[in-house]
Design a protein around this motif. Structure first.
Motif, mmCIF file in Angstrom:
data_model
loop_
_atom_site.group_PDB
_atom_site.id
_atom_site.type_symbol
_atom_site.label_atom_id
_atom_site.label_comp_id
_atom_site.label_asym_id
_atom_site.label_seq_id
_atom_site.Cartn_x
_atom_site.Cartn_y
_atom_site.Cartn_z
ATOM 1 N N VAL A 6 23.467 23.653 39.233
ATOM 2 C CA VAL A 6 24.894 23.323 39.234
ATOM 3 C C VAL A 6 25.728 24.566 38.902
ATOM 4 C CG1 VAL A 6 26.675 21.979 38.064
ATOM 5 C CG2 VAL A 6 24.554 20.878 38.752
ATOM 6 N N VAL A 7 25.212 25.373 37.976
ATOM 7 C CA VAL A 7 25.926 26.590 37.570
ATOM 8 C C VAL A 7 26.112 27.513 38.774
ATOM 9 C CG1 VAL A 7 25.822 28.645 36.089
ATOM 10 C CG2 VAL A 7 25.048 26.440 35.214
ATOM 11 N N GLU A 8 25.045 27.653 39.568
ATOM 12 C CA GLU A 8 25.132 28.524 40.750
ATOM 13 C C GLU A 8 26.096 27.929 41.785
ATOM 14 O OE1 GLU A 8 22.622 30.428 44.445
ATOM 15 O OE2 GLU A 8 21.572 29.060 43.091
ATOM 16 N N LEU A 9 26.002 26.632 41.977
ATOM 17 C CA LEU A 9 26.885 25.965 42.938
ATOM 18 C C LEU A 9 28.354 26.194 42.567
ATOM 19 C CD1 LEU A 9 26.849 23.504 45.289
ATOM 20 C CD2 LEU A 9 27.903 22.347 43.388
ATOM 21 N N LEU A 10 28.691 25.991 41.279
ATOM 22 C CA LEU A 10 30.074 26.176 40.832
ATOM 23 C C LEU A 10 30.516 27.633 41.003
ATOM 24 C CD1 LEU A 10 29.986 23.916 37.653
ATOM 25 C CD2 LEU A 10 31.270 23.457 39.742
ATOM 26 N N ALA A 11 29.595 28.560 40.762
ATOM 27 C CA ALA A 11 29.924 29.985 40.933
ATOM 28 C C ALA A 11 30.232 30.283 42.398
ATOM 29 C CB ALA A 11 28.761 30.854 40.451
ATOM 30 N N ARG A 12 29.456 29.667 43.308
ATOM 31 C CA ARG A 12 29.679 29.898 44.745
ATOM 32 C C ARG A 12 30.995 29.264 45.202
ATOM 33 N NH1 ARG A 12 24.782 30.476 48.175
ATOM 34 N NH2 ARG A 12 23.083 31.043 46.788
ATOM 35 N N VAL A 13 31.302 28.085 44.646
ATOM 36 C CA VAL A 13 32.578 27.421 44.968
ATOM 37 C C VAL A 13 33.733 28.333 44.549
ATOM 38 C CG1 VAL A 13 34.107 25.508 44.292
ATOM 39 C CG2 VAL A 13 31.734 25.028 44.937
ATOM 40 N N LYS A 14 33.649 28.849 43.325
ATOM 41 C CA LYS A 14 34.729 29.707 42.815
ATOM 42 C C LYS A 14 34.833 31.007 43.611
ATOM 43 C CE LYS A 14 34.677 27.788 38.171
ATOM 44 N NZ LYS A 14 34.114 27.926 36.833
ATOM 45 N N ALA A 15 33.696 31.530 44.047
ATOM 46 C CA ALA A 15 33.706 32.768 44.845
ATOM 47 C C ALA A 15 34.453 32.553 46.159
ATOM 48 C CB ALA A 15 32.287 33.235 45.121
ATOM 49 N N GLN A 16 34.243 31.401 46.786
ATOM 50 C CA GLN A 16 34.955 31.111 48.042
ATOM 51 C C GLN A 16 36.453 30.926 47.783
ATOM 52 O OE1 GLN A 16 33.851 31.282 51.116
ATOM 53 N NE2 GLN A 16 31.749 31.705 50.496
ATOM 54 N N LEU A 17 36.789 30.223 46.691
ATOM 55 C CA LEU A 17 38.199 29.978 46.386
ATOM 56 C C LEU A 17 38.922 31.263 45.973
ATOM 57 C CD1 LEU A 17 37.965 26.542 44.577
ATOM 58 C CD2 LEU A 17 39.036 26.982 46.786
ATOM 59 N N ARG A 18 38.172 32.192 45.411
ATOM 60 C CA ARG A 18 38.777 33.475 45.025
ATOM 61 C C ARG A 18 39.342 34.170 46.261
ATOM 62 N NH1 ARG A 18 34.663 35.051 41.842
ATOM 63 N NH2 ARG A 18 35.585 33.905 40.108
ATOM 64 N N ARG A 19 38.708 33.876 47.399
ATOM 65 C CA ARG A 19 39.137 34.468 48.666
ATOM 66 C C ARG A 19 40.348 33.732 49.238
ATOM 67 N NH1 ARG A 19 37.309 33.435 53.613
ATOM 68 N NH2 ARG A 19 35.784 31.883 52.937
ATOM 69 N N THR A 20 40.348 32.388 49.135
ATOM 70 C CA THR A 20 41.377 31.602 49.833
ATOM 71 C C THR A 20 42.478 31.064 48.927
ATOM 72 O OG1 THR A 20 39.965 29.644 49.647
ATOM 73 C CG2 THR A 20 39.823 30.898 51.690
ATOM 74 N N ARG A 21 42.146 30.779 47.635
ATOM 75 C CA ARG A 21 43.157 30.295 46.676
ATOM 76 C C ARG A 21 42.986 31.065 45.365
ATOM 77 N NH1 ARG A 21 44.923 24.866 46.230
ATOM 78 N NH2 ARG A 21 46.145 25.768 44.569
ATOM 79 N N PRO A 22 43.219 32.388 45.396
ATOM 80 C CA PRO A 22 42.884 33.200 44.217
ATOM 81 C C PRO A 22 43.526 32.749 42.915
ATOM 82 C CG PRO A 22 44.194 34.448 45.817
ATOM 83 C CD PRO A 22 43.779 33.193 46.489
ATOM 84 N N ALA A 23 44.770 32.277 42.971
ATOM 85 C CA ALA A 23 45.444 31.895 41.726
ATOM 86 C C ALA A 23 44.767 30.698 41.067
ATOM 87 C CB ALA A 23 46.906 31.581 41.983
ATOM 88 N N SER A 24 44.130 29.850 41.870
ATOM 89 C CA SER A 24 43.513 28.638 41.319
ATOM 90 C C SER A 24 42.312 28.954 40.433
ATOM 91 C CB SER A 24 43.099 27.690 42.448
ATOM 92 O OG SER A 24 41.997 28.220 43.151
ATOM 93 N N VAL A 25 41.748 30.145 40.587
ATOM 94 C CA VAL A 25 40.641 30.535 39.704
ATOM 95 C C VAL A 25 41.075 31.656 38.757
ATOM 96 C CG1 VAL A 25 38.721 29.700 41.111
ATOM 97 C CG2 VAL A 25 39.681 31.927 41.624
ATOM 98 N N GLY A 26 42.404 31.711 38.486
ATOM 99 C CA GLY A 26 42.922 32.613 37.449
ATOM 100 C C GLY A 26 43.099 34.064 37.841
ATOM 101 N N GLU A 27 43.053 34.364 39.139
ATOM 102 C CA GLU A 27 43.217 35.753 39.576
ATOM 103 C C GLU A 27 44.687 36.186 39.454
ATOM 104 O OE1 GLU A 27 40.456 37.785 41.487
ATOM 105 O OE2 GLU A 27 39.646 36.509 39.919
ATOM 106 N N ARG A 28 44.890 37.491 39.394
ATOM 107 C CA ARG A 28 46.260 38.027 39.445
ATOM 108 C C ARG A 28 46.614 38.277 40.906
ATOM 109 N NH1 ARG A 28 47.582 42.645 35.202
ATOM 110 N NH2 ARG A 28 47.976 41.291 33.417
ATOM 111 N N LEU A 29 47.837 37.958 41.262
ATOM 112 C CA LEU A 29 48.294 38.188 42.637
ATOM 113 C C LEU A 29 49.378 39.242 42.634
ATOM 114 C CD1 LEU A 29 48.752 34.476 43.835
ATOM 115 C CD2 LEU A 29 46.694 35.862 43.946
#
Length: 229
Positions: A112-135
Motif C-alpha cells: 500500500v505504501v508503494e501504491l500511495l507513493a506512485r499515486v502521489k508521483a503521478q499527481l505531482r505531475r498533473t496536480r502539484p499543489a494537491s501534494v503540497g508542491e510549490r508552484l
C-alpha cells in the motif's frame, strides 16, 4: 466549502480489494470514487472527471486494457494519469499496458505504501499543489503547504476561494478554464453557485495579484472563460 482534494477513481471488481484501496486513499486525504466494472468506470470518468484512475486489468466484461485505451483516445481525459493494477507480472504484459497509454503499472500483490507513493508521483505531475508542491509562474509563487502567495518580495492576501482559483490557474498555465469547469474544480460539484460568482472572485483575485503594482496576469477569453498568461 469543498476543499480541492484530488479525486481518485478506483476500478476494481473485487469488493474487498476495492474497499482496502478506498480506505487507504481516503486516509491520505483523497476523495475516492468507486467502480466495479469498465462500463461503470467510463460513465464515472465522464461525470466526475477524476484526477487519477486506478484501474484493475482483469475486469468482468470490458478488460482494463480496453478501458485504458478508450480513456486515452478522448482528448478531455488523455492527460488523466492511469495506473494499471495487475496480477500479471510478465514483462510483455507490462509493456502492453504502458503502450496502450497507462502511466504506471503495479503488480499484485503490492504494498500500500508503494501504491500511495506512485499515486502521489503521478499527481505531482498533473496536480502539484494537491501534494503540497510549490508552484511558480513569472514572479508569482504559491506555496500550497503554508497556504501563502508571494509576488516578487510581497506576500499577497488572498481569500480561500481566490487561493483555490489561483492554484487551478497555476497548475495549468495557459489553459482556458470555462466558468462551469472552475465551479467544479474550485467550489465542488455538490454546491450550487451562480456562474457570475466566478466573475466576482476572479475580480477579487485580479485585484489581489495587482495590489503591489504588478500587471494583471489573468486573461479573459471572450465566450470561453479565463486563463493565466
Amino acid at each position: 466549502m469543498a476543499e480541492m482534494q484530488p479525486s481518485v477513481l478506483v476500478v476494481e471488481d473485487e469488493p474487498a480489494q476495492r474497499e482496502v484501496l478506498a480506505y487507504n486513499l481516503e486516509s491520505e486525504g483523497f476523495r475516492v470514487i468507486k467502480a466495479a466494472d469498465g462500463n461503470e468506470a467510463l460513465l464515472l470518468i465522464e461525470e466526475e472527471n477524476p484526477d487519477l484512475i486506478l484501474l484493475d486489468w482483469m475486469l468482468p466484461g470490458t478488460s482494463g486494457i480496453e478501458i485504458c485505451r478508450q480513456i486515452k483516445v478522448k482528448p478531455a481525459f488523455r492527460m488523466t494519469p492511469v495506473i494499471m493494477l495487475s496480477a500479471r507480472s510478465e514483462e510483455v504484459d507490462k509493456v502492453r499496458g504502458l503502450e496502450i497509454g497507462a502511466d504506471d503499472y503495479i503488480v499484485k500483490p503490492y504494498s500500500v505504501v508503494e501504491l500511495l507513493a506512485r499515486v502521489k508521483a503521478q499527481l505531482r505531475r498533473t496536480r502539484p499543489a494537491s501534494v503540497g508542491e510549490r508552484l511558480t509562474y513569472a514572479d508569482i509563487l504559491l506555496d500550497a503547504e503554508s497556504h501563502k502567495v508571494f509576488r516578487g518580495q510581497h506576500e499577497l492576501k488572498l481569500g480561500p476561494t481566490e487561493f483555490r482559483l489561483l492554484t487551478t490557474f497555476m497548475e495549468k498555465p495557459g489553459r482556458v478554464w470555462g466558468r462551469e469547469q472552475l465551479l467544479d474544480r474550485v467550489w465542488g460539484r455538490d454546491i450550487y453557485v451562480d456562474t457570475r460568482t466566478v466573475d466576482v472572485h476572479i475580480g477579487r483575485l485580479r485585484k489581489a495579484l495587482s495590489s503591489q503594482g504588478g500587471d494583471d496576469p489573468i486573461r479573459t477569453v471572450r465566450g470561453a472563460g479565463y486563463a493565466l498568461g
